[in-house]
Design an enzyme around this catalytic site. Structure first.
Site, mmCIF file in Angstrom:
data_model
loop_
_atom_site.group_PDB
_atom_site.id
_atom_site.type_symbol
_atom_site.label_atom_id
_atom_site.label_comp_id
_atom_site.label_asym_id
_atom_site.label_seq_id
_atom_site.Cartn_x
_atom_site.Cartn_y
_atom_site.Cartn_z
ATOM 1 N N GLU A 300 0.807 -1.221 0.000
ATOM 2 C CA GLU A 300 0.000 0.000 0.000
ATOM 3 C C GLU A 300 0.837 1.266 0.000
ATOM 4 O O GLU A 300 0.901 1.964 0.997
ATOM 5 C CB GLU A 300 -1.025 -0.016 1.148
ATOM 6 N N PRO A 301 1.432 1.578 -1.151
ATOM 7 C CA PRO A 301 2.193 2.819 -1.250
ATOM 8 C C PRO A 301 1.269 4.042 -1.298
ATOM 9 O O PRO A 301 0.205 3.974 -1.916
ATOM 10 C CB PRO A 301 2.918 2.672 -2.595
ATOM 11 N N GLY A 302 1.662 5.097 -0.638
ATOM 12 C CA GLY A 302 0.937 6.369 -0.770
ATOM 13 C C GLY A 302 1.878 7.376 -1.416
ATOM 14 O O GLY A 302 1.768 7.703 -2.597
ATOM 15 N N ARG A 303 2.860 7.780 -0.615
ATOM 16 C CA ARG A 303 3.841 8.772 -1.060
ATOM 17 C C ARG A 303 4.448 8.416 -2.421
ATOM 18 O O ARG A 303 4.590 9.267 -3.300
ATOM 19 C CB ARG A 303 4.957 8.849 -0.001
ATOM 20 N N ARG A 340 5.048 20.000 6.481
ATOM 21 C CA ARG A 340 6.088 18.981 6.646
ATOM 22 C C ARG A 340 7.450 19.525 7.097
ATOM 23 O O ARG A 340 8.074 18.937 7.988
ATOM 24 C CB ARG A 340 6.222 18.129 5.376
ATOM 25 N N CYS A 371 2.088 33.409 10.582
ATOM 26 C CA CYS A 371 2.618 34.111 11.751
ATOM 27 C C CYS A 371 3.291 33.144 12.715
ATOM 28 O O CYS A 371 2.806 32.904 13.825
ATOM 29 C CB CYS A 371 1.505 34.885 12.427
ATOM 30 N N TYR A 400 1.157 14.276 1.115
ATOM 31 C CA TYR A 400 1.076 14.743 2.506
ATOM 32 C C TYR A 400 1.240 16.249 2.677
ATOM 33 O O TYR A 400 1.519 16.707 3.785
ATOM 34 C CB TYR A 400 2.103 14.009 3.389
HETATM 35 N N1 LLP Z 1 -0.440 1.950 5.012
HETATM 36 C C1 LLP Z 1 -0.680 2.398 6.255
HETATM 37 C C2 LLP Z 1 -1.381 1.535 7.191
HETATM 38 C C3 LLP Z 1 -0.244 3.664 6.632
HETATM 39 O O1 LLP Z 1 -0.474 4.101 7.861
HETATM 40 C C4 LLP Z 1 0.431 4.480 5.700
HETATM 41 C C5 LLP Z 1 0.912 5.815 6.064
HETATM 42 C C6 LLP Z 1 0.645 3.976 4.402
HETATM 43 C C7 LLP Z 1 0.198 2.697 4.098
HETATM 44 C C8 LLP Z 1 1.326 4.764 3.319
HETATM 45 O O2 LLP Z 1 2.626 5.102 3.644
HETATM 46 P P1 LLP Z 1 3.545 5.765 2.504
HETATM 47 O O3 LLP Z 1 3.696 4.752 1.414
HETATM 48 O O4 LLP Z 1 2.827 6.974 2.018
HETATM 49 O O5 LLP Z 1 4.795 6.093 3.205
HETATM 50 N N2 LLP Z 1 2.351 12.590 7.186
HETATM 51 C C9 LLP Z 1 3.601 11.876 7.074
HETATM 52 C C10 LLP Z 1 3.380 10.469 6.598
HETATM 53 C C11 LLP Z 1 2.429 9.685 7.470
HETATM 54 C C12 LLP Z 1 2.162 8.313 6.930
HETATM 55 C C13 LLP Z 1 1.039 7.655 7.662
HETATM 56 N N3 LLP Z 1 0.744 6.327 7.217
HETATM 57 C C14 LLP Z 1 4.542 12.650 6.170
HETATM 58 O O6 LLP Z 1 4.188 13.725 5.702
HETATM 59 O O7 LLP Z 1 5.667 12.212 5.937
#
Ligand code: LLP
Length: 442
Positions: A300-303, A340, A371, A400
């Site tokens: 499950e990639p997000g970033r 961030r 501010c 993010y």
């Molecule tokens: N799966 C689960 C269960 C998660 O909690 C997360 C991210 C992901 C997948 C996706 O992770 P990624 O592939 O995007 O790294 N706000 C922070 C990042 C918080 C991530 C939270 N969980 C930032 O700006 O770096």
């Protein structure tokens, strides 16, 4: 449009970024300075080709090593209906963490069977909302949720596929705020305390819950592949033990996200293939020796899907020189649209979008307009001499930033355009002053 040789810093930008004959940055064939003029700033630009190619890269790298795999996109990195539609077309699933994210998926007619519901404090109403939508998987995070879900499926007379989120106790060496799979974490059932085993036995004995597998997520921005191998080892061993004890069949293993992306020119994460290789080979290598059938593999990639596709455009306003110390250049956004740097000390690169062929001068510090003294987007970055109205483009801004944006100082959250083949379309309008008081009652 005439493209000149891309400068080194363009490597962080979306795939088709370039510099046109007027020395302006182009993204998806659109002139970034013109986009800023047309749509206003701060503006977030998403490049459609980069998004699609990241989706297919993730699908390809995993499926060629592990055919029974599914890539689901973690919506928390950024989601809106236009992006959900694109992800649906690209054949990805979704990881959602709230009824709000589910409602966006619904708005895009996303197939519910490819949606996974995560979260450490899902409410009764959220669980019920997800069940009514016939969501593909609930990922159970704690005992209370297990009880709530048991009661809901009993009431509905339905059967729900679930995964259990376990916490493997692995340190992925990232910022402490975004490490989640360590023992001292709010997420998941720890393996080492015995709670994961207890929860699994309980879930398996609950009518209406079909426990199809296990999930873990180590954290975010993980620049090493080894933590994935270590966690898979521990979780598969746990699955084998549960098979012996309770007859558990691991049909699905979800190894979470966390794959790093390159934000700066001098720090690069492993390529997607390296993550895919270690994950696939760990599962393939271990299952037979542990007496487990190969489970379906979910990542499950997000970033990694959205970060590079996004560019933030800001307009320069005033500046301040502190003689002998530094020059501050102020832009019309900052911590309101990207928290961030202030929250995690994240570092970004930037270019002057209208001065791509001009040499860098003395380093400047790009500060926002909020501010807070901590509202610094980028410290000491060498850029061409900047004047008021110049456009600063910050690459790798797709993940993010906007989902964590706020209306601090009653600022208006930015617009987003999607660019493709020289055309731009607004996929989120800029907020207005009317939006600021929309929820207030007098
Ligand atoms: N799966 C689960 C269960 C998660 O909690 C997360 C991210 C992901 C997948 C996706 O992770 P990624 O592939 O995007 O790294 N706000 C922070 C990042 C918080 C991530 C939270 N969980 C930032 O700006 O770096």
């Amino acid at each position: 449009m005439d493209q000149q040789e891309p400068t080194a810093s363009l490597s962080l930008f979306p795939h088709a970024a370039g510099v046109n004959a007027t020395g302006h940055l182009t993204i998806g064939g659109c002139d970034a300075v013109s986009l800023a003029a047309q749509y206003g700033t701060p503006l977030y630009v998403l490049d459609e080709a980069t998004l699609r190619s990241r989706c297919s890269e993730y699908r390809r790298e995993f499926s060629q090593r592990y055919p029974d795999s599914l890539v689901i996109y973690a919506c928390k990195a950024f989601i809106n209906p236009a992006l959900a539609l694109l992800l649906r077309e690209e054949g990805l699933g979704l990881d959602v963490v709230s009824a709000g994210e589910i409602s966006i998926a619904k708005a895009a007619a996303f197939p519910p069977d490819r949606v996974y519901f995560h979260g450490n404090n899902k409410s009764h109403d959220e669980l019920s909302f997800a069940l009514d939508w016939k969501i593909g998987r609930m990922v159970i995070d704690n005992f209370r949720e297990l009880d709530l879900l048991a009661a809901l499926v009993k009431r509905n007379g339905s059967v729900q596929d679930v995964l259990l989120r376990v916490s493997p106790g692995i340190d992925p060496h990232t910022h402490q705020y975004i490490a989640t799979g360590v023992l001292d974490s709010k997420f998941g059932f720890p393996l080492t305390t015995g709670q994961a085993g207890e929860a699994l036995a309980k879930a398996m004995a609950t009518p209406g819950l079909n426990v199809v597998g296990l999930h873990f997520h180590l954290g975010s921005s993980i620049f090493e592949v080894q933590p994935y191998a270590e966690a898979i080892d521990l979780v598969l061993r746990f699955a084998a033990e549960m098979k012996q004890k309770h007859g558990f069949r691991l049909r699905e293993l979800n190894v979470g996200g966390g794959f790093g992306v390159q934000y700066q020119l001098d720090s690069s994460p492993p390529p997607t293939a390296a993550y895919a290789q270690v994950i696939a080979s760990s599962v393939i290598g271990l299952c037979p020796s542990l007496g487990l059938a190969s489970p379906r593999l979910v990542v499950e990639p997000g970033r990694a899907i959205v970060a590079q596709a996004g560019v933030a455009l800001y307009r320069v306003g005033a500046a301040k020189d502190v003689p002998g110390i530094r020059r501050y250049v102020f832009v019309d956004g900052g911590m309101g649209d990207n928290i961030r740097p202030a929250l995690y000390g994240s570092r970004y690169e930037a270019v002057a979008a209208g001065k791509m062929n001009q040499p860098a001068a003395q380093p400047v510090t790009i500060a926002g307009k909020f501010c807070e003294s901590g509202d610094i987007l980028i410290k000491d970055i060498p850029l061409p001499v900047l004047e008021g109205d110049d456009i600063i483009a910050v690459p790798v801004s797709g993940a993010y930033s906007l989902p964590m944006a706020s209306n601090y100082n009653a600022s208006l959250r930015p617009a987003i355009v999607m660019v493709s083949d020289g055309r731009a379309r607004l996929i989120r309008r800029r907020e207005t002053h009317e939006d600021l008081t929309r929820y207030d009652l007098s």
